[in-house]
Scaffold this active site. Structure first.
Site, PDB file in Angstrom:
ATOM      1  N   LYS A   1       0.260 -11.158  -0.303  1.00 33.36           N
ATOM      2  CA  LYS A   1      -0.896 -10.060  -0.050  1.00 33.36           C
ATOM      3  C   LYS A   1      -1.898 -10.167  -1.245  1.00 33.36           C
ATOM      4  CE  LYS A   1       1.303  -6.186   0.700  1.00 33.36           C
ATOM      5  NZ  LYS A   1       2.747  -6.626   0.469  1.00 33.36           N
TER       6      LYS A   1
ATOM      7  N   ARG B   1       1.474   2.593   3.917  1.00 27.55           N
ATOM      8  CA  ARG B   1       2.816   2.004   4.042  1.00 27.55           C
ATOM      9  C   ARG B   1       3.666   3.004   5.030  1.00 27.55           C
ATOM     10  NH1 ARG B   1       2.913  -0.770  -1.342  1.00 27.55           N
ATOM     11  NH2 ARG B   1       4.682  -1.890  -1.607  1.00 27.55           N
TER      12      ARG B   1
ATOM     13  N   ARG C   1       8.398 -14.822  -9.435  1.00 20.96           N
ATOM     14  CA  ARG C   1       6.967 -14.416  -9.743  1.00 20.96           C
ATOM     15  C   ARG C   1       7.221 -13.460 -11.114  1.00 20.96           C
ATOM     16  NH1 ARG C   1       4.286 -10.044  -5.819  1.00 20.96           N
ATOM     17  NH2 ARG C   1       5.927  -8.821  -6.459  1.00 20.96           N
TER      18      ARG C   1
ATOM     19  N   ARG D   1       7.524  -5.927 -14.633  1.00 19.70           N
ATOM     20  CA  ARG D   1       7.749  -5.037 -13.491  1.00 19.70           C
ATOM     21  C   ARG D   1       9.086  -4.428 -13.537  1.00 19.70           C
ATOM     22  NH1 ARG D   1       4.226  -5.516  -8.284  1.00 19.70           N
ATOM     23  NH2 ARG D   1       5.984  -4.189  -7.468  1.00 19.70           N
TER      24      ARG D   1
ATOM     25  N   ARG E   1      13.489  -2.495  -1.844  1.00 17.27           N
ATOM     26  CA  ARG E   1      11.928  -2.255  -1.549  1.00 17.27           C
ATOM     27  C   ARG E   1      11.907  -2.920  -0.089  1.00 17.27           C
ATOM     28  NH1 ARG E   1       9.483  -5.144  -6.565  1.00 17.27           N
ATOM     29  NH2 ARG E   1       7.536  -5.130  -5.424  1.00 17.27           N
TER      30      ARG E   1
HETATM   31  P1  AMP Z   1       3.312  -2.821  -4.780  1.00 23.86           P
HETATM   32  O1  AMP Z   1       2.646  -3.277  -5.819  1.00 23.86           O
HETATM   33  O2  AMP Z   1       2.324  -2.818  -3.361  1.00 23.86           O
HETATM   34  O3  AMP Z   1       4.663  -3.569  -4.193  1.00 23.86           O
HETATM   35  O4  AMP Z   1       3.679  -1.328  -4.913  1.00 23.86           O
HETATM   36  C1  AMP Z   1       4.612  -1.124  -6.209  1.00 23.86           C
HETATM   37  C2  AMP Z   1       5.375   0.264  -5.903  1.00 23.86           C
HETATM   38  O5  AMP Z   1       4.140   1.184  -6.038  1.00 23.86           O
HETATM   39  C3  AMP Z   1       5.859   0.306  -4.547  1.00 23.86           C
HETATM   40  O6  AMP Z   1       7.286   0.116  -4.773  1.00 23.86           O
HETATM   41  C4  AMP Z   1       6.015   2.051  -4.408  1.00 23.86           C
HETATM   42  O7  AMP Z   1       6.781   2.495  -5.337  1.00 23.86           O
HETATM   43  C5  AMP Z   1       4.479   2.361  -5.046  1.00 23.86           C
HETATM   44  N1  AMP Z   1       3.465   2.227  -3.756  1.00 23.86           N
HETATM   45  C6  AMP Z   1       2.306   1.360  -3.763  1.00 23.86           C
HETATM   46  N2  AMP Z   1       1.688   1.556  -2.681  1.00 23.86           N
HETATM   47  C7  AMP Z   1       2.328   2.438  -2.201  1.00 23.86           C
HETATM   48  C8  AMP Z   1       2.069   3.386  -0.669  1.00 23.86           C
HETATM   49  N3  AMP Z   1       0.903   3.106  -0.098  1.00 23.86           N
HETATM   50  N4  AMP Z   1       2.746   4.430  -0.496  1.00 23.86           N
HETATM   51  C9  AMP Z   1       3.590   4.595  -1.336  1.00 23.86           C
HETATM   52  N5  AMP Z   1       3.938   4.149  -2.494  1.00 23.86           N
HETATM   53  C10 AMP Z   1       3.307   3.145  -2.783  1.00 23.86           C
END
Ligand code: AMP
Length: 192
Positions: free
Chosen positions: A13, A88, A127, A135, A146
């Site tokens: 994405k 989400r 990655r 991360r 996740r």
């Molecule tokens: P991402 O980079 O989108 O994979 O997000 C990394 C982490 O940020 C996720 O595993 C959640 O802990 C938190 N996070 C990101 N976006 C959301 C969301 N829309 N709702 C809740 N937690 C989020």
């Protein structure tokens, strides 16, 4: 043009959002990036989110909804925005609808990236290795967790957008160029 890129972690994405941003002058709104920036800056919100994110859990709906609303009002989103990693949960999707209505905006398309789970785990780990593993949530166990959370909390949102008639799907396992082309074809049809 206002878009949601929808899919599990590692689906590509972020890469496609950057391409769409460059091609169409849209704001790339990644809640994961916003939260990581808050953690790095050591803000109160970042302190609240840090351990939750490291565990692969979702931070509260109120926090992410607030972050998104702040950004969609900014001039950078005047041409439109690409949401990446938001919404989400169902409450987030409903809050987004209310927020868009309030600001006189509409969603044009939700693009789902379909990818097999086993491909995702390997992709995220690769990655992480390539980017220096910065991360905390990119370990094999946390990526698997996740994905479980994605299937339980997030994938059930797909019918919500299916019913609105704006849901489209791309093959997230195809190469980057092919996915970009598939997305462009969808946008051409939705009257970009
Ligand atoms: P991402 O980079 O989108 O994979 O997000 C990394 C982490 O940020 C996720 O595993 C959640 O802990 C938190 N996070 C990101 N976006 C959301 C969301 N829309 N709702 C809740 N937690 C989020």
């Amino acid at each position: 043009m206002n878009l949601i890129l929808f899919g599990p972690p590692g689906a590509g994405k972020g890469t496609q959002a950057e391409r769409l941003k460059a091609a169409h002058g849209l704001a790339h709104l990644s809640t994961g990036d916003m939260l990581r920036a808050a953690v790095k800056a050591g803000t109160e919100l970042g302190k609240q989110a840090e351990a939750i994110m490291a565990a692969g859990k979702y931070v509260s709906d109120g926090i992410v909804v607030g972050l998104v609303e702040e950004r969609i009002e900014q001039p950078e989103a005047a041409n439109g925005f690409i949401l990446d990693g938001f919404p989400r949960t169902l409450p987030q999707a409903e809050a987004l609808d209310r927020m868009l209505q309030k600001h006189g905006k509409e969603l044009d398309a939700v693009i789902e990236f379909a990818v097999d789970d086993d491909v995702l785990v390997e992709r995220v780990l690769r990655r992480a290795k390539e980017s220096g593993g910065s991360r905390a949530d990119d370990t094999r166990e946390t990526v698997a967790y996740r994905l479980t959370v994605y299937h339980k909390e997030t994938a059930p949102l797909l019918p919500y957008y299916g019913e609105k008639g704006i849901l489209h799907r791309v093959d997230g396992m195809a190469d980057i160029e092919t996915v970009t082309r598939e997305i462009q074809e969808i946008l051409d049809k939705t009257g970009d």
